[in-house]
Design a protein around this motif. Structure first.
Motif, PDB file in Angstrom:
ATOM      1  N   UNK A 165     -11.863  -7.812  -4.592  1.00 59.18           N
ATOM      2  CA  UNK A 165     -12.042  -9.273  -4.553  1.00 59.18           C
ATOM      3  C   UNK A 165     -13.140  -9.717  -5.515  1.00 59.18           C
ATOM      4  N   UNK A 166     -14.172  -8.910  -5.677  1.00 55.87           N
ATOM      5  CA  UNK A 166     -15.236  -9.215  -6.634  1.00 55.87           C
ATOM      6  C   UNK A 166     -14.685  -9.206  -8.062  1.00 55.87           C
ATOM      7  N   UNK A 167     -13.841  -8.231  -8.364  1.00 54.25           N
ATOM      8  CA  UNK A 167     -13.206  -8.172  -9.690  1.00 54.25           C
ATOM      9  C   UNK A 167     -12.355  -9.425  -9.932  1.00 54.25           C
ATOM     10  N   UNK A 168     -11.621  -9.842  -8.910  1.00 53.93           N
ATOM     11  CA  UNK A 168     -10.778 -11.033  -9.040  1.00 53.93           C
ATOM     12  C   UNK A 168     -11.640 -12.263  -9.344  1.00 53.93           C
ATOM     13  N   UNK A 169     -12.739 -12.412  -8.605  1.00 56.28           N
ATOM     14  CA  UNK A 169     -13.631 -13.559  -8.821  1.00 56.28           C
ATOM     15  C   UNK A 169     -14.223 -13.534 -10.226  1.00 56.28           C
ATOM     16  N   UNK A 172      -7.489   2.178  -3.792  1.00 57.85           N
ATOM     17  CA  UNK A 172      -8.751   1.441  -3.753  1.00 57.85           C
ATOM     18  C   UNK A 172      -8.543  -0.069  -3.640  1.00 57.85           C
ATOM     19  N   UNK A 173      -7.364  -0.553  -4.047  1.00 58.03           N
ATOM     20  CA  UNK A 173      -7.068  -1.981  -3.882  1.00 58.03           C
ATOM     21  C   UNK A 173      -7.262  -2.370  -2.419  1.00 58.03           C
ATOM     22  N   UNK A 174      -6.892  -1.460  -1.521  1.00 62.26           N
ATOM     23  CA  UNK A 174      -6.958  -1.747  -0.086  1.00 62.26           C
ATOM     24  C   UNK A 174      -8.195  -1.147   0.578  1.00 62.26           C
ATOM     25  N   UNK A 183       0.848  -1.196   0.000  1.00 58.35           N
ATOM     26  CA  UNK A 183       0.000   0.000   0.000  1.00 58.35           C
ATOM     27  C   UNK A 183       0.880   1.241   0.000  1.00 58.35           C
ATOM     28  N   UNK A 184       0.671   2.108  -1.000  1.00 62.05           N
ATOM     29  CA  UNK A 184       1.426   3.351  -1.096  1.00 62.05           C
ATOM     30  C   UNK A 184       2.787   3.226  -1.746  1.00 62.05           C
ATOM     31  N   UNK A 185       3.216   2.019  -2.086  1.00 60.33           N
ATOM     32  CA  UNK A 185       4.523   1.833  -2.722  1.00 60.33           C
ATOM     33  C   UNK A 185       4.440   2.341  -4.158  1.00 60.33           C
ATOM     34  N   UNK A 186       5.378   3.181  -4.537  1.00 63.27           N
ATOM     35  CA  UNK A 186       5.452   3.684  -5.905  1.00 63.27           C
ATOM     36  C   UNK A 186       6.231   2.666  -6.739  1.00 63.27           C
ATOM     37  N   UNK A 187       5.635   2.276  -7.830  1.00 61.48           N
ATOM     38  CA  UNK A 187       6.214   1.234  -8.669  1.00 61.48           C
ATOM     39  C   UNK A 187       6.989   1.822  -9.831  1.00 61.48           C
ATOM     40  N   UNK A 188       7.913   1.047 -10.354  1.00 61.95           N
ATOM     41  CA  UNK A 188       8.585   1.435 -11.583  1.00 61.95           C
ATOM     42  C   UNK A 188       7.588   1.249 -12.717  1.00 61.95           C
ATOM     43  N   UNK A 189       7.744   1.993 -13.762  1.00 64.08           N
ATOM     44  CA  UNK A 189       6.854   1.843 -14.904  1.00 64.08           C
ATOM     45  C   UNK A 189       5.802   2.927 -14.958  1.00 64.08           C
ATOM     46  N   UNK A 190       4.787   2.691 -15.769  1.00 65.29           N
ATOM     47  CA  UNK A 190       3.775   3.697 -16.068  1.00 65.29           C
ATOM     48  C   UNK A 190       2.597   3.713 -15.098  1.00 65.29           C
ATOM     49  N   UNK A 191       2.486   2.702 -14.231  1.00 66.19           N
ATOM     50  CA  UNK A 191       1.305   2.573 -13.380  1.00 66.19           C
ATOM     51  C   UNK A 191       1.661   2.271 -11.934  1.00 66.19           C
ATOM     52  N   UNK A 192       0.756   2.671 -11.047  1.00 66.08           N
ATOM     53  CA  UNK A 192       0.799   2.306  -9.631  1.00 66.08           C
ATOM     54  C   UNK A 192      -0.533   1.665  -9.285  1.00 66.08           C
ATOM     55  N   UNK A 247      -8.503  -2.525 -14.133  1.00 69.93           N
ATOM     56  CA  UNK A 247      -7.480  -1.496 -14.320  1.00 69.93           C
ATOM     57  C   UNK A 247      -8.051  -0.094 -14.166  1.00 69.93           C
ATOM     58  N   UNK A 248      -9.256   0.125 -14.666  1.00 73.35           N
ATOM     59  CA  UNK A 248      -9.868   1.452 -14.576  1.00 73.35           C
ATOM     60  C   UNK A 248     -10.086   1.875 -13.125  1.00 73.35           C
ATOM     61  N   UNK A 249     -10.387   0.920 -12.275  1.00 76.55           N
ATOM     62  CA  UNK A 249     -10.697   1.233 -10.881  1.00 76.55           C
ATOM     63  C   UNK A 249      -9.494   1.090  -9.947  1.00 76.55           C
ATOM     64  N   UNK A 250      -8.664   0.102 -10.197  1.00 73.08           N
ATOM     65  CA  UNK A 250      -7.642  -0.278  -9.225  1.00 73.08           C
ATOM     66  C   UNK A 250      -6.198  -0.030  -9.703  1.00 73.08           C
ATOM     67  N   UNK A 251      -6.049   0.757 -10.753  1.00 70.29           N
ATOM     68  CA  UNK A 251      -4.711   1.084 -11.261  1.00 70.29           C
ATOM     69  C   UNK A 251      -4.688   2.563 -11.592  1.00 70.29           C
ATOM     70  N   UNK A 252      -3.559   3.208 -11.352  1.00 75.63           N
ATOM     71  CA  UNK A 252      -3.405   4.634 -11.614  1.00 75.63           C
ATOM     72  C   UNK A 252      -2.267   4.837 -12.620  1.00 75.63           C
ATOM     73  N   UNK A 253      -2.587   5.527 -13.706  1.00 76.25           N
ATOM     74  CA  UNK A 253      -1.544   5.878 -14.673  1.00 76.25           C
ATOM     75  C   UNK A 253      -0.741   7.043 -14.115  1.00 76.25           C
ATOM     76  N   UNK A 254       0.566   6.924 -14.191  1.00 76.70           N
ATOM     77  CA  UNK A 254       1.437   7.997 -13.725  1.00 76.70           C
ATOM     78  C   UNK A 254       1.479   9.118 -14.758  1.00 76.70           C
ATOM     79  N   UNK A 255       1.796  10.301 -14.263  1.00 76.89           N
ATOM     80  CA  UNK A 255       2.034  11.425 -15.157  1.00 76.89           C
ATOM     81  C   UNK A 255       0.881  12.152 -15.560  1.00 76.89           C
TER      82      UNK A 255
END
Length: 148
Positions: free
Chosen positions: A102-106, A93-95, A80-89, A140-148
């Motif tokens: 979990x519903x999306x995963x199922x 909302x994941x947490x 949680x809160x870790x900034x990732x390498x690449x274009x997305x974090x 991805x639309x809900x649980x991923x953030x594009x950087x920049x």
């Protein structure tokens, strides 16, 4: 002397936690990159850029299935809160929306399981790939953030 030992132990423990967190991030990013590569391979078949190949389809769907099984463990609280390498974090909302995540995963797992039993030729791949893609992009639309 006792202080030095205690400080050294705390530092060693902290370093171990950082290494474990970095390993988790690499594992998560690796799995997502594999998803992208497999989706691209299937998309190329659907578009007629590559010939249909059942072994490639089976391998891609098996990897998607592996992702679905591992997704619940790919985003532990420690990320949680870790900034990732690449274009997305990962979105917070994941947490904060654990039930939705979990519903999306199922839903993703079900779509992949269904596709594994249905895709036997190009026509069935053409029918199932958009369903898989919709599940991926919905998450991805809900649980991923594009950087920049």
């Amino acid at each position: 002397m006792k202080r030095i030992v205690v400080v050294a132990a705390v530092l060693a423990f902290s370093a171990g936690a950082v290494v474990a967190q970095q390993d988790q991030v690499k594992r998560t990013q690796g799995m997502m990159k594999d998803n992208g590569k497999n989706a691209a391979a299937l998309s190329a078949m659907v578009k007629g850029e590559k010939p249909y190949d059942q072994s490639t389809v089976n391998a891609a769907l098996a990897q998607f299935d592996d992702t679905a099984k591992n997704l619940p463990t790919l985003f532990p609280e420690s990320m949680k809160g870790v900034k990732l390498e690449g274009d997305y974090d990962a979105s917070p909302k994941v947490w904060t929306d654990k039930a939705g995540f979990e519903s999306q995963i199922k839903s993703f797992a079900k779509v992949v399981t269904d596709a594994k039993s249905k895709v036997k030729d190009l026509d069935t791949l053409k029918a199932e790939l958009p369903v898989i893609g919709k599940q991926c992009s919905g998450c991805h639309e809900t649980y991923r953030i594009k950087k920049g």
